[in-house]
Scaffold this active site. Structure first.
Site, mmCIF file in Angstrom:
data_model
loop_
_atom_site.group_PDB
_atom_site.id
_atom_site.type_symbol
_atom_site.label_atom_id
_atom_site.label_comp_id
_atom_site.label_asym_id
_atom_site.label_seq_id
_atom_site.Cartn_x
_atom_site.Cartn_y
_atom_site.Cartn_z
ATOM 1 N N ASP A 192 0.869 -1.174 0.000
ATOM 2 C CA ASP A 192 0.000 0.000 0.000
ATOM 3 C C ASP A 192 0.913 1.233 0.000
ATOM 4 O O ASP A 192 2.121 1.128 0.199
ATOM 5 C CB ASP A 192 -0.910 -0.067 1.245
ATOM 6 N N ASP A 205 -4.094 7.223 -3.646
ATOM 7 C CA ASP A 205 -5.435 7.698 -3.996
ATOM 8 C C ASP A 205 -6.005 8.462 -2.810
ATOM 9 O O ASP A 205 -5.382 8.532 -1.754
ATOM 10 C CB ASP A 205 -6.335 6.508 -4.371
ATOM 11 N N CYS A 220 -9.617 -25.352 15.261
ATOM 12 C CA CYS A 220 -8.288 -25.058 14.724
ATOM 13 C C CYS A 220 -7.245 -25.489 15.764
ATOM 14 O O CYS A 220 -7.602 -25.773 16.913
ATOM 15 C CB CYS A 220 -8.175 -23.579 14.384
ATOM 16 N N CYS A 255 -7.634 -23.658 19.125
ATOM 17 C CA CYS A 255 -8.845 -23.944 19.904
ATOM 18 C C CYS A 255 -8.896 -25.403 20.354
ATOM 19 O O CYS A 255 -9.507 -25.713 21.378
ATOM 20 C CB CYS A 255 -10.076 -23.581 19.090
HETATM 21 ZN ZN LIG Z 1 -9.907 -21.655 16.452
#
Ligand SMILES: [Zn+2]
Length: 502
Positions: free
Chosen positions: A93, A128, A281, A284
């Protein structure tokens, strides 16, 4: 034609594509997620993004390198790929965000583009003017003019194989967005970010966001890769892809983690409010919310950021699989149920069913009717338009939810939400749709629209509608000269009833 972007599967305005990034020697499959890397705050190292998350593209801010005493010279000497330790494609950017936040930046458009090239960026960005939503029209027009001059100037900067993006602005004025997109597409630039949608997303204005995307898409050719600038929340990926976006960048995974926020596909939870992680995941699966509350701030932030990235990449893959199977609308509809503002976004998408219909494939896997919104999908609209071209034989035609009837010259099938169709089409998409038995009024009124379309196209034909007790709201929408008969045991002649039982 832009030969860097090759399109494959499509659904609605969504598509799977291959974006060739020549300077990186990498082909990025879209829809793609570009994690944002801030060299000063590396929550997750780029090499880890590559090895553990499969990232093949990321985005960082060229202006931060330009201004950094620590990194500027190193970036020029080593190049971004070595400095960040990342072998995929790197987009940069330009400092437009800093410009909009602080009112000024100390570099010109040409200088920052050249700098992005010199540090080895694969996709650069001019400066921009990101015009926020709801400004006066004069301001939006004046700032758009500046953006357009910057894009034209960018065409003349010698950047070799680096792709250059052409941001599309225009605030909340759809006609300005469309004109901005048309102008950008007319330049020789390569990638088309839709800018200044972050304030809309931060305020849950998903309907406005979808309108901005659709307006920009009207001005861009189908072969334009479209980047939704600043969009990193997985709850809106399916919606934005269905509207035609190909690239997303996520700073959200790290920013939200810093505040203890946990991303899901239906919104944002705060770690303090969670007793269970609704995710499997690696983070988790190995931790409970209590575990995360009890570690130090840095470790908690990193673990949350990892979860946030996992859920984001998983959603991108889910969207791609839906595109491949042709059930992206079903996915958008499920995601829309997560938050009222997402319902708004989905409805804004369906308001443009005619625009979506142009790129929507004629045949897909399955059509699941899941709510009244399903009645407004492009497939239903297409069927209604097709009705005026289907040949009708005979002077008296029955459109029936039940059996055929010899008193008429011809019997067509009648199926909400599509309306009438010749029985020969029964096995073709989308008339193979699966519907709940307990339909909502929208399905019947959409079917009545179909009857009306057929009757209007065949003014010399007498039509009758045989229905299983349609709601009054739908019956009222039928043309006046269409006869109606309620189906049921009493209405079917005995010999037909016994035929039916064989
Ligand atoms: Zn997770």
């Amino acid at each position: 034609m832009r030969d860097i972007f090759e399109l494959r599967d499509a659904d609605g305005a969504g598509r799977i594509g291959d974006l060739e990034v020549p300077r990186a020697g990498v082909t990025v499959e879209t829809p793609a997620l570009l994690p944002v890397i801030n060299p000063h705050l590396r929550t997750i190292a780029p090499a880890t993004l590559e090895s553990e998350f499969g990232a093949d593209v990321l985005i960082t801010n060229g202006y931060i390198f330009y201004k950094s005493d620590e990194y500027r010279e190193r970036a020029l000497e080593e190049g971004l790929h070595d400095l960040l330790d990342f072998s995929g494609a790197i987009m940069t950017d330009s400092g437009s965000f800093q410009l909009s936040e602080y009112g000024e930046i100390s570099v010109t458009n040409e200088e920052i583009l050249q700098f992005q090239h010199d540090i080895g960026s694969d996709i650069g960005t001019p400066i921009d003017i990101p015009t926020p939503p709801d400004v006066g029209r004069e301001q939006a027009e004046a700032e758009l003019e500046t953006t357009q001059q910057r894009l034209e100037a960018a065409e003349d900067v010698g950047v070799g194989e680096m792709l250059v993006s052409a941001p599309v602005q225009g605030s909340t004025y759809p006609d300005l967005r469309e004109a901005a997109a048309e102008h950008a597409y007319g330049t020789s630039l390569d990638v088309f970010p839709i800018g200044a949608v972050v304030p809309m997303m931060n305020n849950y204005r998903y309907g406005d966001m979808v309108e901005a995307i659709l307006a920009a898409k009207r001005g861009l050719g189908a072969d334009a890769p479209v980047h939704l600038f600043g969009a990193g929340h997985p709850m809106m990926f399916a919606l934005a892809v269905a509207a035609g976006c190909d690239l997303f960048d996520s700073a959200a995974y790290a920013l939200y983690a810093r505040d203890g926020r946990y991303l899901t596909v239906s919104g944002t939870d705060h770690l303090d409010d969670l007793d269970y992680f609704p995710c499997s995941c690696p983070v988790c699966a190995a931790h409970t919310p209590d575990d995360l509350r009890n570690v130090g701030q840095d470790e908690r932030e990193e673990l949350l950021a990892r979860h946030n990235l996992h859920v984001s990449y998983r959603e991108i893959r889910t969207v791609k699989q839906a595109l491949r199977e042709g059930n992206l609308f079903e996915l958008v509809e499920r995601r829309a149920r997560g938050h009222p503002s997402m319902v708004d976004g989905y409805r804004a998408l369906l308001d443009a069913a005619d625009q979506l219909e142009r790129s929507d494939p004629v045949s897909k896997g399955s059509f699941f009717y899941l709510s009244g919104e399903s009645a407004r999908r492009p497939e239903v609209l297409r069927h209604h338009e097709r009705l005026s071209r289907l040949p009708v034989e005979g002077d008296r035609v029955l459109l029936s939810e039940g059996d055929t009837n010899d008193r008429y010259d011809e019997t067509w099938r009648l199926q909400p939400p599509f309306g009438p169709f010749p029985s020969a089409l029964s096995d073709s998409y989308p008339l193979t749709a699966q519907l709940p038995d307990r339909l909502d009024v929208s399905a019947y009124t959409a079917a009545a629209d179909g009857v009306r379309a057929l009757a209007e196209a065949n003014p010399g034909t007498e039509f009758a509608v045989g229905h299983w007790a349609w709601p009054e709201a739908a019956l009222e929408m039928l043309p006046e000269d269409v006869e109606t008969l309620v189906l049921g045991p009493d209405s079917v002649p005995p010999e037909e009833a016994s035929d039916d039982g064989e």
